[in-house]
Design a protein around this motif. Sequence first.
Motif, PDB file in Angstrom:
ATOM      1  N   GLU A 137       0.925  -1.106   0.056  1.00 13.18           N
ATOM      2  CA  GLU A 137      -0.059   0.056   0.291  1.00 13.18           C
ATOM      3  C   GLU A 137       0.833   1.245  -0.134  1.00 13.18           C
ATOM      4  O   GLU A 137       0.590   2.167  -0.707  1.00 13.18           O
ATOM      5  N   LYS A 138       1.879   1.026   0.814  1.00 15.07           N
ATOM      6  CA  LYS A 138       2.775   2.442   1.152  1.00 15.07           C
ATOM      7  C   LYS A 138       3.503   2.730  -0.527  1.00 15.07           C
ATOM      8  O   LYS A 138       3.686   3.739  -0.746  1.00 15.07           O
ATOM      9  N   SER A 139       4.147   1.346  -0.917  1.00 13.32           N
ATOM     10  CA  SER A 139       4.880   1.615  -2.300  1.00 13.32           C
ATOM     11  C   SER A 139       3.861   2.100  -3.325  1.00 13.32           C
ATOM     12  O   SER A 139       4.238   2.966  -4.317  1.00 13.32           O
ATOM     13  N   ASN A 140       2.766   1.632  -3.317  1.00 15.67           N
ATOM     14  CA  ASN A 140       1.636   2.086  -4.305  1.00 15.67           C
ATOM     15  C   ASN A 140       1.454   3.524  -4.306  1.00 15.67           C
ATOM     16  O   ASN A 140       1.309   4.368  -5.271  1.00 15.67           O
ATOM     17  N   HIS A 141       1.269   4.099  -3.134  1.00 14.69           N
ATOM     18  CA  HIS A 141       1.042   5.813  -2.715  1.00 14.69           C
ATOM     19  C   HIS A 141       2.363   6.595  -3.251  1.00 14.69           C
ATOM     20  O   HIS A 141       2.057   7.348  -3.643  1.00 14.69           O
ATOM     21  N   ILE A 142       3.483   5.741  -2.890  1.00 16.12           N
ATOM     22  CA  ILE A 142       4.732   6.663  -3.231  1.00 16.12           C
ATOM     23  C   ILE A 142       4.949   6.615  -4.728  1.00 16.12           C
ATOM     24  O   ILE A 142       5.230   7.731  -5.496  1.00 16.12           O
ATOM     25  N   ALA A 143       4.656   5.493  -5.329  1.00 17.80           N
ATOM     26  CA  ALA A 143       5.043   5.391  -6.899  1.00 17.80           C
ATOM     27  C   ALA A 143       3.890   5.871  -7.612  1.00 17.80           C
ATOM     28  O   ALA A 143       4.050   6.229  -9.001  1.00 17.80           O
ATOM     29  N   GLY A 144       2.714   6.189  -7.190  1.00 15.91           N
ATOM     30  CA  GLY A 144       1.557   6.976  -7.714  1.00 15.91           C
ATOM     31  C   GLY A 144       1.103   5.954  -8.770  1.00 15.91           C
ATOM     32  O   GLY A 144       0.174   6.523  -9.870  1.00 15.91           O
ATOM     33  N   THR A 145       1.073   4.574  -8.478  1.00  8.95           N
ATOM     34  CA  THR A 145       0.399   3.612  -9.604  1.00  8.95           C
ATOM     35  C   THR A 145      -1.065   3.326  -8.748  1.00  8.95           C
ATOM     36  O   THR A 145      -1.329   3.805  -7.907  1.00  8.95           O
ATOM     37  N   SER A 146      -1.580   2.546  -9.723  1.00 13.45           N
ATOM     38  CA  SER A 146      -3.011   2.422  -9.355  1.00 13.45           C
ATOM     39  C   SER A 146      -2.978   1.186  -8.441  1.00 13.45           C
ATOM     40  O   SER A 146      -3.879   1.309  -7.280  1.00 13.45           O
ATOM     41  N   ASP A 147      -2.463   0.080  -8.687  1.00 18.23           N
ATOM     42  CA  ASP A 147      -2.727  -1.082  -7.757  1.00 18.23           C
ATOM     43  C   ASP A 147      -0.927  -1.875  -7.814  1.00 18.23           C
ATOM     44  O   ASP A 147      -0.663  -1.922  -8.933  1.00 18.23           O
ATOM     45  N   ILE A 148      -1.055  -2.446  -6.821  1.00 20.43           N
ATOM     46  CA  ILE A 148       0.190  -3.508  -6.579  1.00 20.43           C
ATOM     47  C   ILE A 148      -0.178  -4.699  -5.775  1.00 20.43           C
ATOM     48  O   ILE A 148      -0.689  -4.468  -4.771  1.00 20.43           O
ATOM     49  N   TYR A 149       0.094  -5.882  -6.426  1.00 25.90           N
ATOM     50  CA  TYR A 149      -0.603  -7.042  -5.724  1.00 25.90           C
ATOM     51  C   TYR A 149       0.390  -8.145  -5.896  1.00 25.90           C
ATOM     52  O   TYR A 149       1.410  -8.128  -7.062  1.00 25.90           O
ATOM     53  N   LEU A 150       0.329  -9.041  -5.265  1.00 27.61           N
ATOM     54  CA  LEU A 150       1.327 -10.443  -5.135  1.00 27.61           C
ATOM     55  C   LEU A 150       0.437 -11.510  -5.312  1.00 27.61           C
ATOM     56  O   LEU A 150      -0.425 -11.740  -4.640  1.00 27.61           O
TER      57      LEU A 150
END
Length: 593
Positions: free
Chosen positions: A101-114
């Motif tokens: 969640e933090k990485s997604n906020h910093i990078a400005g992307t829509s979603d990051i998932y594993l």
Amino acid sequence: MEQLRQPPVEYKHGAFRPLLILFLLAALIPLYLASSNIAEEQLNEAASQHLARIYNGLSTTLARHIYLPALLAEQNAVKNYLSDLADGHTTNPDAVNRYLEKSNHIAGTSDIYLMTPHGTTVAASNWNLEQTFIGKNFSFRPYFQEAMQGKLGRYYALGSTSKARGYYFSRPVYDGNNVTGVVTTKISISDFEENWPDEKFEFIVTGPDEMVFLSSNSQWRLRPLEPLSSAQEKALRESRRYGKVKLDAIGISQKSRGGENALHWRIGKSDYLVQSRIMNTANWTVSVLAPTTSVTNFSVLVTSIGLVVLLLAGLLLGVWWQRQAERRLFEIRAREELETKVEQRTAELRLAQENLVQAAKMAALGELAAGINHELNNPLTAIRAYADNATQFLAHGDSETVETNLGEITKLTERMAAITHQLKSFSRKSQGEIVCVDLSVAVENALAILHPRLSRISDAVVEWTPPDSKPYAMADLIWVEQILVNLLTNAVEAIQNREQPKIHIAIRRQMKPEQKDTICLSVRDNGPGIDTEVIPNLFEPFFTTKSVGKGLGLGLSISYRLAKEMGGTLEARNHEDGGAVFTLTLPTSGKMQ
């Protein structure tokens, strides 16, 4: 001359109107077409600039996040979490979820998932939302399949859960050599559409299936450009790329080739000039659609202005046409009279020119004939000697020697006739026959002619040894003999009163790189030499250093002319050991025998 009168001409307005209409049509149609071409070129240039801006903007947007999956795949938190799951341990995903969640906020992307190797999402940046990806299986997505093969996964699609369009990057997560999962980043691209600043131009981004994935026009998004066949529609549904959207075509009713790298499209009632560029990395085709209404408006404006200008010009043309009609008959009569006078003057000038050319030829022949005594003196001396000897031998009854002398006299008279013929060629282009000539024969003949004169100089020595191989050159034999007689005559005069008079004759072949082979025939004497100030003028007609009455200065001039006519040269210099050297250079025939 009688003054010409201008005849009156009746001018009819009715006859002029059709011509004026034809003139206006002939001028306005090309003007309209030319202005359309200019406006379209300008529109094409503007569309090209907008296309470059869109292309670069999309490339930058995608490139800004391509690194992120690979970076996250190397984080220990991600690796350890997937390893624990692979080992069957129950692990709390909160830490990984918050990290994503933090990485997604910093990078400005829509979603990051594993995801696990089976495609099930086990952690996501949207873990706390109602439409979270956790628990969803995305193994059907090509970006997941590419990552599982150890590649960078790239894909664009409509989200199956979020129903939002996005571009996906994915990377495998390794534990040693084993792939334990996949990290995927989704980039929202709707902001790029909303921020499109130019309302005059539209843009679309399509894939190989010609579905519009991005567009500045919201009504065109997620629609095919043209109607799909049943097979095409089935393939799109099975790919699940666009979900369950309606596949109603935008409908391009007309396509045609425009300017360079451009097309003309008609969508509905609007016409567009289209420029496209392929983005290979994203598997997209980026296109800019520029409305052509500006082209039509510009062409109509320019044509209207042109019509006004041409109408004014038409009025002036009417006045001019009337004056031209009034002067037409007058000009025809004056032209006929002028043509008659020109023909008479031309005939007079042609006759005068012919007389001048003939007079110039006769003057040149007269100048050359004035020096014939110099050119014929040597053979005349030989003839007289042969005649005197023949008389004495006849008195002694030696008829055989008399016959020989008479034969030599015949040869010399024939040679004198040839020399007079050659003098005539000095004033015009030579008609001599250039053939393969043995220069040794020419030297022998010239020495035979000058033998009586050489014999009168005591102790005179002529050094001449014919080459072992016959020296062939491309020349005229009589001309070469004449040149040699002139050179040898001058050499004989130079060695008079010398203690050891000597004349040296040599023939050598000269080869120079990147030039044709030549043969050089040189005549050298041990006389006093030539004054260096005289050498530049030596071959000019009537130039002589002899006393008055001993020469007209034509011998060397004629020899120089003959050498040039044969494609050769005649040069003079002083020898370093004393005396003068004259060198005749001629083109070789290519053989020595």
